[in-house]
Design a protein around this motif. Structure first.
Motif, PDB file in Angstrom:
ATOM      1  N   UNK A 141      19.947  12.191  37.212  1.00 16.77           N
ATOM      2  CA  UNK A 141      19.333  11.515  38.394  1.00 16.77           C
ATOM      3  C   UNK A 141      17.816  11.933  38.245  1.00 16.77           C
ATOM      4  N   UNK A 142      17.445  12.960  37.936  1.00 12.96           N
ATOM      5  CA  UNK A 142      16.052  13.757  37.957  1.00 12.96           C
ATOM      6  C   UNK A 142      15.453  13.458  36.554  1.00 12.96           C
ATOM      7  N   UNK A 143      16.053  12.625  35.626  1.00 16.34           N
ATOM      8  CA  UNK A 143      15.451  12.483  34.488  1.00 16.34           C
ATOM      9  C   UNK A 143      13.847  11.446  34.756  1.00 16.34           C
ATOM     10  N   UNK A 144      13.987  10.303  35.473  1.00 13.72           N
ATOM     11  CA  UNK A 144      12.697   9.764  35.697  1.00 13.72           C
ATOM     12  C   UNK A 144      11.605  10.709  36.046  1.00 13.72           C
ATOM     13  N   UNK A 145      11.888  11.533  36.989  1.00 11.26           N
ATOM     14  CA  UNK A 145      10.801  12.456  37.266  1.00 11.26           C
ATOM     15  C   UNK A 145      10.411  13.336  36.214  1.00 11.26           C
ATOM     16  N   UNK A 146      11.233  13.775  35.607  1.00  7.93           N
ATOM     17  CA  UNK A 146      10.820  14.654  34.310  1.00  7.93           C
ATOM     18  C   UNK A 146       9.837  13.971  33.314  1.00  7.93           C
ATOM     19  N   UNK A 147      10.257  12.544  33.032  1.00 10.76           N
ATOM     20  CA  UNK A 147       9.703  11.679  32.153  1.00 10.76           C
ATOM     21  C   UNK A 147       8.092  11.434  32.630  1.00 10.76           C
ATOM     22  N   UNK A 148       8.198  11.155  33.937  1.00  7.78           N
ATOM     23  CA  UNK A 148       7.041  10.531  34.572  1.00  7.78           C
ATOM     24  C   UNK A 148       6.095  11.910  34.572  1.00  7.78           C
ATOM     25  N   UNK A 149       6.542  13.005  34.546  1.00  7.16           N
ATOM     26  CA  UNK A 149       5.514  14.138  34.624  1.00  7.16           C
ATOM     27  C   UNK A 149       5.225  14.619  33.339  1.00  7.16           C
ATOM     28  N   UNK A 150       5.428  13.736  32.216  1.00 11.91           N
ATOM     29  CA  UNK A 150       5.146  14.277  30.797  1.00 11.91           C
ATOM     30  C   UNK A 150       5.958  15.051  30.335  1.00 11.91           C
ATOM     31  N   UNK A 151       7.266  15.343  30.725  1.00 11.79           N
ATOM     32  CA  UNK A 151       8.431  16.103  29.982  1.00 11.79           C
ATOM     33  C   UNK A 151       9.313  15.177  28.983  1.00 11.79           C
ATOM     34  N   UNK A 152       9.980  16.156  28.193  1.00 13.39           N
ATOM     35  CA  UNK A 152      11.084  15.331  27.391  1.00 13.39           C
ATOM     36  C   UNK A 152      12.206  15.753  28.174  1.00 13.39           C
ATOM     37  N   UNK A 153      13.070  14.799  28.438  1.00 19.66           N
ATOM     38  CA  UNK A 153      14.226  15.124  29.189  1.00 19.66           C
ATOM     39  C   UNK A 153      15.583  15.519  28.104  1.00 19.66           C
ATOM     40  N   UNK A 154      15.854  16.762  28.169  1.00 18.52           N
ATOM     41  CA  UNK A 154      16.840  17.081  27.424  1.00 18.52           C
ATOM     42  C   UNK A 154      18.387  16.770  27.974  1.00 18.52           C
ATOM     43  N   UNK A 155      18.787  15.713  27.228  1.00 17.83           N
ATOM     44  CA  UNK A 155      20.215  15.216  27.561  1.00 17.83           C
ATOM     45  C   UNK A 155      21.337  15.962  26.939  1.00 17.83           C
TER      46      UNK A 155
END
Length: 200
Positions: A141-155
């Motif tokens: 559920x935190x994936x959008x925050x990671x991506x909006x902060x410029x990170x690559x979400x590790x699925x």
């Protein structure tokens, strides 16, 4: 192996396992851990929450144990610690509103010190602006925050962890063995072939 001095930042309704397990495990293998919360001192208590996966669309939440802090947040200076641990649960969503907490997180990254964050801990990393260009795991559920902060979400699997430079992250408490193993490697703790810590 020399003992490391590790800071653990938490707050009320931190996830029960995600504070108890790293705190006790790191102490058990010989490191010093200071667990702190803004506005609280050594001996004060924080409430924990138990998040579980019981078949619904998201985790369930129950009241957990009280956790007794062993250091005062007001006394903390990043330069006095070798590494940082950020557990998940409900706490990161409001801790990220505290400018002193944000500054502490940024100081650990500026000094390239090891940082371990799990589950909703990524909310604090995102707010601190320290994950741009990094691969980061978190509760899905935190994936959008990671991506909006410029990170690559590790699925990755719920019991897996990922290390990118000085940062090790994981999605939730089922990943404790992998997450703590990778963090111990970052802080220079000797690991056996099984991944279990070895006496120096």
């Amino acid at each position: 192996m020399s003992a490391k001095k590790i800071l653990l930042i938490a707050g009320d309704f931190v996830e029960d396992y995600e504070i108890m397990v790293p705190f006790q495990s790191l102490l058990a293998v010989g490191h010093r851990v200071h667990a702190v919360c803004p506005g609280k001192a050594a001996g004060d208590r924080i409430a924990t929450a138990i998040h579980d996966f019981e078949g619904q669309q998201t985790y369930t939440e129950k009241r957990g144990h009280d956790f007794i802090l062993n250091a005062a947040f007001a006394d903390v200076e990043a330069e006095n610690y070798d590494a940082l641990v950020i557990p998940g649960g409900r706490a990161p969503e409001y801790l990220r509103l505290d400018p002193q907490v944000i500054a502490l997180v940024q100081q650990f990254f500026a000094a390239d010190k090891p940082v371990a964050a799990i589950c909703h801990g990524a909310q604090l990393l995102a707010a601190a602006g320290v994950i741009k260009g990094r691969t980061v795991s978190a509760y899905p559920a935190c994936r959008p925050e990671v991506e909006l902060a410029g990170g690559t979400y590790a699925d990755i699997a719920i019991d897996a962890a990922v290390t990118d430079g000085n940062l090790v992250t994981a999605p939730a408490w089922p990943a404790h063995p992998a997450w703590l193993n990778q963090f111990l490697g970052l802080i220079g703790h000797a690991l056996g072939e099984s991944g279990l810590s070895q006496a120096a």
